[in-house]
Enzyme design. Structure first.
Site, PDB file in Angstrom:
ATOM      1  CB  SER A 281      -0.933   0.002   1.216  1.00 57.56           C
ATOM      2  OG  SER A 281      -1.815  -1.094   1.162  1.00 57.56           O
ATOM      3  CG  HIS A 346      -2.554   2.448   3.894  1.00 52.74           C
ATOM      4  ND1 HIS A 346      -2.155   1.540   4.863  1.00 52.74           N
ATOM      5  CD2 HIS A 346      -3.333   1.761   3.024  1.00 52.74           C
ATOM      6  CE1 HIS A 346      -2.670   0.357   4.584  1.00 52.74           C
ATOM      7  NE2 HIS A 346      -3.393   0.465   3.478  1.00 52.74           N
TER       8      HIS A 346
END
Length: 407
Positions: A281, A346
């Site tokens: 991610s 993220h």
């Protein structure tokens, strides 16, 4: 002959373009031949000819130029707001184009020379082309998806050859799928693999107890918490990353991707010190956030169809994947006291995408080493990496962090 050209006002889709000062030394040949032709259309020896005469000159004698260069010169004639062309500006453009042919890259002087006349090479030129094969239609689609300026789209459409193919994103994605299938068969689990006691025992995931093994700050991208985690990342990686690599190349996209990956794991080690990390991610969010920011900043210039719908879908996918990661982090761990994997990677990827990634995507075919913003953001990123390294060496002991047992 005029030594310095006057300032030429030009507008590119509603914005003013920097004027190129004509102070370069003229090459010897074949510019002398162009000078004699220029003088033929400038009998008053004023140093300027009208755009109509300039266009006639190109039509009559442009067979000596390759079609792509000739088209750019015609665009310069059509788009000049002053209605006249200075010989020195013309020579600068031709010489810059010669430099282009030698290096197959557009220098900043070449770009400014084009922009001085016009940003557009005939409105909707690519959209109106008919009889294209599937591969050429794909290239045209990618051009309108990723590039905001018509001159860049035209250049990309004319020069892209699928050689090399977008191998970086394809190799990364295939490797992630292979590793996931290996662990799925080994653990006999395809959903929430992270809940297996053997999931973190391999050499790939990042674990705070094993942070001295430096490769784990990058290798964690090949491990995923489950098929839902892999599926969302793979979808964004292919739908966004492959077109970006087709336009900007493996080196630039790989730089943004890997910077996002490293920033993600270091961000976890600084802000969520007891949690492990898995998943790609960090790199995916770096690419997607950079692309979305580029679309927003060039909203009027992006001509892709269903632009708003595609942005909404990308944001939904990012939100779902991020929400899943947050839920998993605070869900009761299957094997306490080891917590579930962190979601902070993220955010590290988004930070890289909105800074370094945006600069890379905005400078299509331009040398990044000549962009001041690139060095500013790269320097900030380097400082963050160094601080993260020192944090991992000293902070855990100084703060007496109680780490989970090693896997």
């Amino acid at each position: 002959m005029v030594n310095s050209s006057p300032a030429v006002a030009a507008h590119a889709e509603g914005e003013e373009i920097e004027v190129l000062e004509s102070t370069d030394v003229l090459p010897v040949a074949p510019v002398d031949q162009w000078k004699s032709l220029f003088d033929k259309y400038d009998p008053e020896n004023s140093g300027f000819i009208s755009t109509e005469r300039f266009r006639d000159l190109l039509v009559d004698y442009g067979s000596e130029l390759d079609p792509q260069k000739l088209e750019v010169l015609l665009a310069l004639a059509d788009g000049n707001a002053d209605g006249k062309i200075c010989y020195q500006d013309f020579v600068n453009l031709v010489s810059s184009a010669d430099e282009l042919e030698m290096s197959n890259k557009r220098s900043n002087s070449f770009r400014r020379a084009i922009l001085q006349g016009s940003r557009q090479l005939r409105n909707s030129a690519l959209r109106e082309e008919v009889g294209l094969g599937l591969s050429r239609r794909l290239i045209r689609h990618v051009a309108y998806e990723t590039l905001p300026r018509e001159v860049d789209r035209k250049w990309y459409f004319d020069s892209y050859t699928y050689c090399p193919p977008p191998w970086f994103m394809l190799v990364i994605t295939i490797a992630e799928v292979v590793v996931f299938m290996y662990y799925g068969l080994q653990l006999n689990r395809w959903v929430l693999q992270v809940s297996s006691p053997y999931f973190l025992k391999g050499p790939l995931p990042y674990h705070p107890q094993l942070r001295a093994q430096a490769w784990r700050y990058l290798s964690y991208i090949f491990m995923h918490a489950g098929i839902e985690h892999l599926g969302l990342n793979m979808a964004m990686q292919l739908l966004v990353g492959v077109p970006l690599e087709m336009v900007h190349g493996a080196l630039r996209i790989g730089l943004v991707y890997m910077c996002g990956v490293l920033a993600g794991s270091l961000a976890v080690s600084v802000t969520d010190m007891t949690a492990p990390v898995v998943g790609s991610s960090g790199g995916v969010y770096a690419l997607v956030s950079a692309h979305l920011a580029n679309v927003v900043m060039n909203w009027s210039g992006m001509k892709c169809q269903f632009k708003l719908f595609r942005m909404a879908m990308a944001l939904v996918c990012m939100s779902v994947e991020f929400g899943r990661a947050v839920w998993l982090r605070f869900y009761p761990p299957a094997f306490p006291p080891c917590p579930n994997t962190s979601f902070v990677a993220h955010l590290g990827g988004v930070a890289v995408g909105l800074t370094l990634g945006v600069v890379v995507l905005q400078n299509y075919e331009q040398r990044l080493q000549e962009q001041s913003l690139f060095w500013i953001f790269f320097s900030v990123y380097t400082i963050f990496i160094l601080c993260g390294i020192f944090w991992n060496i000293f902070a855990y002991n100084l703060l007496d962090v109680k780490l989970p047992p090693p896997p």
